[in-house]
Design an enzyme around this catalytic site. Structure first.
Site, PDB file in Angstrom:
ATOM      1  N   GLU A  93     -21.698  11.279 -20.132  1.00  0.00           N
ATOM      2  CA  GLU A  93     -21.444  10.016 -19.418  1.00  0.00           C
ATOM      3  C   GLU A  93     -22.689   9.137 -19.293  1.00  0.00           C
ATOM      4  OE1 GLU A  93     -18.536   9.468 -19.325  1.00  0.00           O
ATOM      5  OE2 GLU A  93     -17.270  10.956 -18.325  1.00  0.00           O
ATOM      6  N   HIS A 112     -21.678  11.563 -10.048  1.00  0.00           N
ATOM      7  CA  HIS A 112     -20.286  11.572 -10.529  1.00  0.00           C
ATOM      8  C   HIS A 112     -19.720  12.965 -10.299  1.00  0.00           C
ATOM      9  CE1 HIS A 112     -16.793  11.497 -13.062  1.00  0.00           C
ATOM     10  NE2 HIS A 112     -17.325  12.292 -13.961  1.00  0.00           N
ATOM     11  N   HIS A 114     -15.857  15.492  -9.808  1.00  0.00           N
ATOM     12  CA  HIS A 114     -14.405  15.630  -9.962  1.00  0.00           C
ATOM     13  C   HIS A 114     -13.851  16.208  -8.657  1.00  0.00           C
ATOM     14  CE1 HIS A 114     -14.645  15.994 -14.674  1.00  0.00           C
ATOM     15  NE2 HIS A 114     -15.279  14.929 -14.204  1.00  0.00           N
ATOM     16  N   HIS A 179      -9.514  11.289 -13.289  1.00  0.00           N
ATOM     17  CA  HIS A 179     -10.848  11.822 -13.575  1.00  0.00           C
ATOM     18  C   HIS A 179     -11.589  12.251 -12.294  1.00  0.00           C
ATOM     19  CE1 HIS A 179     -14.520  11.207 -16.477  1.00  0.00           C
ATOM     20  NE2 HIS A 179     -14.771  12.162 -15.592  1.00  0.00           N
TER      21      HIS A 179
HETATM   22  P1  13P Z   1     -21.144  16.303 -18.857  1.00  0.00           P
HETATM   23  O1  13P Z   1     -21.323  17.808 -18.811  1.00  0.00           O
HETATM   24  O2  13P Z   1     -21.310  15.793 -20.260  1.00  0.00           O
HETATM   25  O3  13P Z   1     -21.990  15.600 -17.850  1.00  0.00           O
HETATM   26  O4  13P Z   1     -19.615  15.991 -18.519  1.00  0.00           O
HETATM   27  C1  13P Z   1     -19.062  16.284 -17.275  1.00  0.00           C
HETATM   28  C2  13P Z   1     -18.127  15.218 -16.826  1.00  0.00           C
HETATM   29  O5  13P Z   1     -17.831  15.182 -15.645  1.00  0.00           O
HETATM   30  C3  13P Z   1     -17.557  14.234 -17.770  1.00  0.00           C
HETATM   31  O6  13P Z   1     -16.935  13.202 -17.079  1.00  0.00           O
END
Ligand code: 13P
Length: 233
Positions: A93, A112, A114, A179
């Site tokens: 990202e 960021h 999830h 996401h």
């Molecule tokens: P990365 O391991 O590439 O950071 O990806 C994790 C992610 O949350 C993708 O949205």
């Protein structure tokens, strides 16, 4: 002035900044707002003449991160430019991290995740259309009267970055459809606390929906809250 390494707008050394990125990523998992190898963290770090940022690598679990795994990227870097470090690839990202640092001079750090409730809400058509509405006054801590939801695009794409930039306009955080969430701050601690706030607000809203649907504050009420926050500093 605090000694908390995560609460520094500018770190003294690159080693300190790398350690703070790792500490933030570990805290994100310890706080229960991220899991497995989801999520990524970055903070600005300029090297002599070159503006840039330090970012977690792709696909490496946070508990295994070492300082040398954190990747420095030039803000000028475009698709096809090799990352600076030989050791690993930057987070997939890196485009939305780069584009937010390019577009928003005040942003020093990005988180960021999830997180469960934010990710669940991001899958609802009404949230994707209108975002998280002003059902609670703490929505205002994220920059406005709502929290927008960036349109869905595959992870790691420029299209996703463009959608995130749009959703973040005038905001400190946004949801990302199907996401998770993204939060920005003047330092890592602020980005992390905004991510936590958005996850808690998402949990409250999901609970409110399950209890019949919350009433909403009106624009005048939200403007009043924002003015109070501005006065409080
Ligand atoms: P990365 O391991 O590439 O950071 O990806 C994790 C992610 O949350 C993708 O949205």
């Amino acid at each position: 002035m605090t000694d908390d390494p995560l609460a520094q707008a500018r770190h003294r050394t690159e080693a300190e900044a790398r350690a703070a990125v790792i500490a933030c990523a570990l805290q994100m998992n310890a706080l229960g707002i991220n899991h497995g190898k989801a999520g990524n963290v970055s903070c600005r770090w300029d090297r002599s003449a070159a503006s840039g940022y330090l970012i977690t690598p792709a696909a490496l679990p946070f508990h295994r991160l070492e300082a040398a795994d954190i990747v420095w990227m030039a803000l000028e870097a475009d698709d096809g430019d090799a990352p600076d470090e030989a050791r690993g690839q930057p987070s997939s990202e890196w485009r939305f991290h780069r584009d937010l640092y390019r577009a928003r001079g005040q942003v020093q750090a990005l988180v960021h995740t999830h997180s469960l409730h934010a990710a669940a809400l991001s899958c609802l058509p009404a949230i994707q259309r209108s975002g998280l509405p002003p059902f609670h006054y703490m929505i205002a801590t994220l920059g406005g009267s709502d929290v927008r939801c960036a349109a869905y695009h595959s992870f790691g794409t420029q299209a996703l970055s463009d959608a995130v930039i749009t959703a973040m306009q005038g905001r400190h955080a946004c949801l990302m459809a199907h996401h998770g969430l993204l939060a920005a701050g003047g330092h890592l601690a602020q980005a992390l606390s905004r991510a936590l706030e958005l996850e808690r607000l998402s949990q409250m809203y999901a609970l409110g929906l399950s209890l019949g649907g919350p009433a909403l504050l009106d624009e005048a009420q939200m403007q009043d809250v924002m003015a109070r926050f501005a006065r409080r500093g």
